[in-house]
Design an enzyme around this catalytic site. Structure first.
Site, PDB file in Angstrom:
ATOM      1  N   ARG A   1      -1.618  54.186   6.692  1.00  0.00           N
ATOM      2  CA  ARG A   1      -1.771  55.565   7.153  1.00  0.00           C
ATOM      3  C   ARG A   1      -2.620  55.664   8.413  1.00  0.00           C
ATOM      4  NH1 ARG A   1      -1.370  55.483   1.678  1.00  0.00           N
ATOM      5  NH2 ARG A   1      -3.604  55.215   1.472  1.00  0.00           N
TER       6      ARG A   1
ATOM      7  N   GLU B   1     -11.179  44.966  -4.934  1.00  0.00           N
ATOM      8  CA  GLU B   1     -11.740  45.049  -6.278  1.00  0.00           C
ATOM      9  C   GLU B   1     -11.226  43.917  -7.170  1.00  0.00           C
ATOM     10  OE1 GLU B   1     -12.201  48.407  -9.798  1.00  0.00           O
ATOM     11  OE2 GLU B   1     -11.181  48.903  -7.925  1.00  0.00           O
TER      12      GLU B   1
END
Length: 179
Positions: free
Chosen positions: A62, A99
């Site tokens: 994006r 993560e």
């Protein structure tokens, strides 16, 4: 949308996406609204008015949408930082951690020149790992990051502190608590 709407008003929250417990902040509703999109581009540029910017670097994916619009507004070039294997020419690579694992991003080795002033943009600042990798790539090419601009800062994930610890100027149009 009301006449006094903010950028945050154009962002849709989708609960439990991509997995239960996540509140996904969807900027496609912002991008799809001409007034909201224009407002976001203008506000992302505002803190850097009067500063020299030679190129805009957008982070996949994006950040490409924002970066292209911002580069057009400034009449400067746009440079993508992409996931490994997506750029056709010779590239520099930078690892970063997520993560649950590690990723690699790349930039063309001839995308920027030493001494160029660069604005780094993306839609969302979470942990700051992708942005940090992008900054390292830009600096390895000898260019200087004058600022990092985001639509959303996810406050609880620490990305702002991570980038500020690198000496970066961080600008976000709105913030959300949680992840």
């Amino acid at each position: 949308m009301q006449a006094n709407a903010t950028v945050k008003d154009y962002i849709r929250t989708i609960p439990d996406f991509p997995k239960p417990g996540i509140q996904f902040r969807d900027v496609t509703t912002l991008f799809g609204n001409p007034r909201g999109f224009r407002m976001a581009v203008d506000q992302l540029l505002h803190p850097y008015a009067g500063q020299r910017i030679d190129a805009v670097v957008g982070l996949e994916a994006r950040g490409f949408i924002l970066g292209g619009a911002i580069a057009h507004q400034l009449t400067v070039g746009f440079v993508p930082v992409r996931k490994k294997g997506k750029l056709p020419g010779k590239t520099l690579q930078q690892d970063y951690t997520l993560e649950y694992g590690a990723e690699v991003v790349e930039i063309h080795e001839d995308a920027l020149q030493a001494g160029q002033k660069v604005l780094l943009v993306d839609d969302l600042l979470a942990t700051g790992g992708t942005a940090e990798a992008g900054i390292k790539l830009i600096e390895r090419l000898g260019a200087e990051v004058i600022g990092c601009a985001f639509i959303i800062d996810l406050l609880d994930l620490g990305g702002r502190a991570r980038l500020e610890a690198m000496g970066m100027d961080v600008h976000a149009l709105c913030a959300f608590e949680g992840d």
